[in-house]
Design an enzyme around this catalytic site. Structure first.
Site: not given
Length: 271
Positions: A81, A112
């Protein structure tokens, strides 16, 4: 290492399946109300990290968020953004998720748990000493993130973190940790809830405060935003009208000619 992982502690609420929709929503909302207060307690830590980020970026540095699962996705959202909001290059703020782009939509098994992959991912972006790497992990124990920050520390790259467990390995590892203790989740262990909300609030603060410090906002307006749709073009025209005495039509012409609110206003004022 012994520390209390509050994000994994049992919910204060029992028998959720017996609650009405109204009860569920009110209880979730009551928990959510506590998050901004938890973030407030971490403001000095956030300030310390943002101050160093601004210093590094003025030297040509970049921000890298690294995380897994929800934490990784939130970093990608914030990074993606920044270009449309502040008109900055797409590689200035970067989000990297364990498991790569596939993991944005669908969990990648064991991604992960890989302690070496984050450093490989960062090296692919030519990570350097002017960059800042921020590890995001609600638990503060994600191996992917810990491995990445460990290598950054070894290579004199500034590290920060956003975690929700005091005294966690991640909080102790980062040069400039941000610890927002939100406590147990409404659904036990579901850290996409309060912990995720806290991480989003902190990410908003980091990127917005940094961009303002770098001159990407004038007054209170996004003068460098990308004009990627009709709504934003209309907003840009009205921004110009608020800065200089011209009609909507003239402001629209200036915006079309110069391509940004800042350039249009500066051009008019230089006449």
């Amino acid at each position: 290492m012994n520390f209390t992982k509050t994000t994994e502690q049992s919910s204060k609420y029992e028998h959720l399946e017996k609650m009405s929709v109204s009860e569920l929503l009110h209880n979730i909302n009551n928990e959510d109300k506590t998050v901004p207060l938890a973030v407030e307690k971490a403001l000095p830590q956030i300030e310390a990290l943002v101050t160093k980020i601004v210093e590094k970026m003025k030297l040509g540095g970049r921000i890298f968020y690294i995380g897994a699962g929800t934490s990784g996705r939130l970093g990608i959202v914030d990074a993606s953004e920044c270009p449309p909001t502040f008109g900055v290059p797409f590689d200035l703020v970067n989000g990297i998720i364990a498991g790569g782009d596939t993991a944005i939509r669908r969990a990648v098994e064991n991604a992960e748990d890989n302690t070496t992959q984050a450093w490989i991912d960062l090296q692919e972006q030519n990570i350097g000493v002017n960059d800042v790497v921020i590890g995001i992990a609600a638990s503060g124990t994600t191996p992917y993130v810990l491995g990445g920050l460990t290598k950054c520390n070894e290579n004199n790259i500034l590290t920060g973190c956003i975690t929700c467990n005091e005294g966690s390995p991640l909080a102790l590892l980062a040069n400039l940790p941000i610890v927002v203790v939100v406590g147990p989740e409404f659904v036990t262990g579901s850290s996409r809830m309060k912990a995720g909300t806290a991480q989003k609030l902190v990410l908003n603060m980091i990127s917005t405060a940094t961009m303002i410090q770098l001159g990407k906002v004038k007054g209170n307006k996004m003068v460098d935003m990308q004009l990627s749709n009709d709504k934003l073009v209309d907003r840009g025209v009205k921004m110009i009208m608020s800065e200089i005495p011209v009609s909507y039509e003239k402001a629209s012409e200036l915006l079309q000619e110069f391509g940004s609110v800042r350039k249009a206003v500066d051009s008019y004022n230089s006449i």
